[in-house]
Design a protein around this motif. Structure first.
Motif, PDB file in Angstrom:
ATOM      1  N   UNK A 191     -18.574  60.440   4.912  1.00  0.00           N
ATOM      2  CA  UNK A 191     -18.449  61.775   4.321  1.00  0.00           C
ATOM      3  C   UNK A 191     -18.097  61.663   2.845  1.00  0.00           C
ATOM      4  N   UNK A 237     -16.688  57.239   9.799  1.00  0.00           N
ATOM      5  CA  UNK A 237     -17.251  58.570   9.583  1.00  0.00           C
ATOM      6  C   UNK A 237     -16.665  59.207   8.327  1.00  0.00           C
ATOM      7  N   UNK A 238     -15.346  59.091   8.165  1.00  0.00           N
ATOM      8  CA  UNK A 238     -14.727  59.671   6.964  1.00  0.00           C
ATOM      9  C   UNK A 238     -15.249  58.994   5.704  1.00  0.00           C
ATOM     10  N   UNK A 244     -21.150  60.666   1.000  1.00  0.00           N
ATOM     11  CA  UNK A 244     -22.085  61.788   0.864  1.00  0.00           C
ATOM     12  C   UNK A 244     -21.638  62.717  -0.259  1.00  0.00           C
TER      13      UNK A 244
END
Lengths: 327, 229
Positions: free
Chosen positions: A50, A46-47, A53
């Protein structure tokens, strides 16, 4: 790095992450195949997403790609940060420790609510037998007459005229009516505490006037043998819902160093366990009131004793449950 | 800024965007919920009325549950939305973007009683208009917002074309504009896409119509990194 290369390089990992999210949200996973992402690895994934993104935004990649990544990130955020423990274990913890701790923590508001509620209640209970006419100042004559007829001598079931199967009907009615009163008292606190104060005083005066009038009419034995069983749970619950309402009202009146909005949020988060506990107490009270209190086959002394035990148990529960032993 | 998009910063240092729902959409969702609840009550109470007093007791409990617990149960255990909200594609979230939990949902739904005052959510509407995030009193106390659930993602790829470098260096924002136009060209009518492409005369070398659009697509292909074989 150009967008095409970026997508080619990380695309497979995004698909794996998306696949993991879909499996989690699906009630029944479609295939038995092992997920591509090890659950222990998800936060790192997930990190990583991010970061990608942020890169995609900074490099002004196409809106399409940024949209795709931000949706994935939002879903990941909701899944990872939204996971909260729920279920029976938490409910048991709340009953064992959370609720009595909340009551002890808010003891100042509980005290104020108790004065507002039990004050007029006890005052009228003792004053009206001395000055009987005062009952008619507080309540209309019809209400007092109907209450008097409910507890008159020779009534088979105390409280309401009824048949055996109406116990269930009354149980439903007590839940519908009493829990609503508890919730309204809490919600009324949002009007700068005024609603909570109103409901506390109103219910205190109402119950006190009726009790005083009944005592004056000489029907005390019938009345108390009906009410003693559920009185502990019901009266304490009203008092606590008032305390919860006073707490949110006080946060609006005197927010301290917070903004009013922030103070309200903090107060509501601390007050809501009280309201949840109140709802549970009123459910118990409704059960006792519907199925136990109207029974007349036991001598009043037994019913008084049981009512007294209820009060004792409840006070001990609030005083001691959930205290950790000192090390 | 007058906008219903709200950015929430996350610990990972990115911002996620929520699209807040206003009073009208929420009033419509509430109306649907009222109809659902009345329908459920009528349907269930017909067989219950035969059962006499026991049925009456169950009816009281049912009415209580529909009035006070229905929103919370759906919000916490069925994906953050009552049937009415689901129909209007709305969801309840904490203000930090996470799904609403039991304490917050209970708070916002019990305080509904005050929002409803003096008539038909008068206070609720007032606070929704005054607050930045369309929050009624219950939302403010609970720290929740009602947002639109995004429609399913429509992938709009940039159409293939022979890549061509832009005639002059483009800034990041200019590149983004070219990419967005190329991606949108398939969802626009051909005439409109060509008209828009013709506006970028410096990039397209003053081409017009389909030639301008073709040039934009070529440059977009170059920018995302496609290379001619």
């Amino acid at each position: 790095m150009k967008q095409q290369a970026f997508e080619a390089h990380y695309g497979a990992r995004w698909n794996e992450f998306s696949d993991w999210l879909n499996r989690r949200s699906a009630k029944r996973p479609k295939s038995d195949a092992a997920p591509a992402v090890d659950p222990m690895e998800v936060p790192a994934r997930y990190r990583e997403l991010c970061q990608q993104l942020a890169l995609a935004r900074d490099r002004q990649y196409s809106a399409d790609l940024i949209e795709r990544l931000s949706r994935l990130a939002l879903a990941g955020h909701q899944t990872l940060y939204g996971a909260r423990s729920q279920g029976l274990e938490r409910m048991w913890q709340f009953l064992r420790a959370g609720f009595p701790r909340a009551v002890r923590r808010e003891i100042r508001f509980v005290g104020v609510a108790a004065v507002l509620f039990f004050g007029p209640l006890l005052l009228l209970t003792f004053a009206i037998p001395q000055h009987p006419d005062f009952a008619y100042v507080v309540l209309p004559a019809e209400v007092l007459d109907s209450v008097q007829s409910m507890y008159g001598d020779g009534v088979k079931h105390l409280g309401r005229k009824r048949e055996a199967d109406t116990d269930v009907a009354m149980f439903g009615y007590y839940i519908f009516n009493n829990v609503r009163i508890g919730f309204q008292t809490f919600a009324g606190g949002l009007v700068f505490g005024l609603g909570a104060i109103f409901y506390l005083l109103y219910n205190g005066l109402f119950i006190g006037a009726i009790t005083g009038h009944i005592v004056h009419s000489g029907l005390a034995t019938n009345f108390f043998s009906f009410t003693s069983g559920h009185s502990a749970f019901e009266l304490t619950a009203i008092c606590l819902s008032g305390a919860a309402g006073l707490k949110i009202g006080y946060a609006l009146v005197a927010p301290g160093r917070l903004t009013r909005g922030a103070a309200l949020r903090a107060a509501a988060a601390e007050a809501i366990p009280l309201v949840a506990g109140v709802a549970g107490m009123l459910l118990i009270a409704a059960g006792i009131e519907a199925f136990w209190s109207p029974r007349t086959f036991l001598p009043p002394a037994v019913k008084y004793a049981l009512g007294g035990v209820m009060w004792l148990v409840l006070l001990l529960y609030f005083a001691f449950a959930g205290r950790e032993r000192a090390a | 800024m007058l906008d219903t998009a709200r950015d929430i910063p996350t610990p990972e240092g990115i911002e996620l965007t929520l699209r807040l729902a206003g009073p009208v959409a929420r009033a419509r969702a509430w109306t649907v919920d009222v109809l659902v609840r009345v329908a459920v009550f009528i349907v269930v109470s017909i067989p219950l009325s035969i059962l006499g007093a026991v049925g009456a007791g169950v009816m009281f409990v049912l009415w209580f549950a529909l009035e006070w617990l229905y929103p919370t149960v759906f919000e916490v255990y069925f994906g953050g939305a009552t049937p009415g909200k689901r129909m209007l594609r709305l969801t309840v979230l904490h203000t930090d973007g996470t799904p609403v939990g039991l304490p917050a949902s209970l708070t916002r739904n019990l305080l509904r009683a005050v929002d409803f005052l003096p008539v038909l959510y008068g206070f609720g509407l007032l606070t929704m208009i005054l607050s930045r995030d369309f929050q009624r009193l219950g939302d403010i106390a609970a720290g929740t917002v009602v947002v639109y659930r995004e429609a399913d993602f429509q992938h709009s790829a940039i159409p293939q074309a022979a890549p061509l470098p832009p005639p002059m260096p483009l800034s990041a924002v200019e590149q983004r504009t070219v990419l967005d136009l190329a991606a949108r060209s398939q969802t626009l009518t051909a005439e409109r896409a060509e008209e828009l492409a013709s506006l970028a005369s410096r990039v397209t070398g003053a081409r017009e119509g389909s030639a301008a659009l073709g040039r934009i697509l070529s440059i977009a292909n170059y920018l995302i990194g496609r290379r001619s074989p």
